[in-house]
Motif scaffolding. Structure first.
Motif: not given
Length: 121
Positions: A82-87, A65-73
């Motif tokens: 690093q721009g990646i979250l894993t469930l 699932h792609l998200v923008d940098e602000a949302t991930l932050h």
């Protein structure tokens, strides 16, 4: 791209804030190292949330699932993400199961060391 109000991201944010698993029982792992380690160990992956920049570094990933940098932050617990979250679905083993696995690995190592002969010969 998923927005900050998407149910998956809400669930991740809630889990990260509590320091717990998501309502579906997934642990949130942040960073490439933990993602790669999960893949190597065949840990079940429920989803991967990444920025486009981080996704460029990944092979084909089911559940990406792609998200923008602000949302991930906003959902991340680290400042320099690093721009990646894993469930991850964490599978627990009992001490007895772990000892059995360790014994099997030891026997396999001994067999390989002796060139295919059983360690018990």
């Amino acid at each position: 791209m998923l927005g900050v109000h998407h149910p998956l991201l809400k669930s991740i944010r809630k889990a990260v804030q509590r320091g717990a698993r998501t309502d579906d029982g997934f642990a949130v792992a942040e960073g490439f190292h933990l993602y790669e380690e999960a893949r190597r160990s065949r840990t079940p992956i429920g989803a991967v949330v990444a920025t486009p920049r981080a996704a460029e570094k990944l092979d084909t990933v089911p559940g990406l699932h792609l998200v923008d940098e602000a949302t991930l932050h906003q959902i991340s617990s680290v400042e320099a993400s690093q721009g990646i979250l894993t469930l991850l679905r964490i599978v627990t083993t009992t001490a007895q199961q772990q000892n059995s696995t360790d014994d099997e690995q030891h026997r396999d190592t001994e067999t390989n060391r002796r060139g295919g002969e059983s360690a018990e010969q």
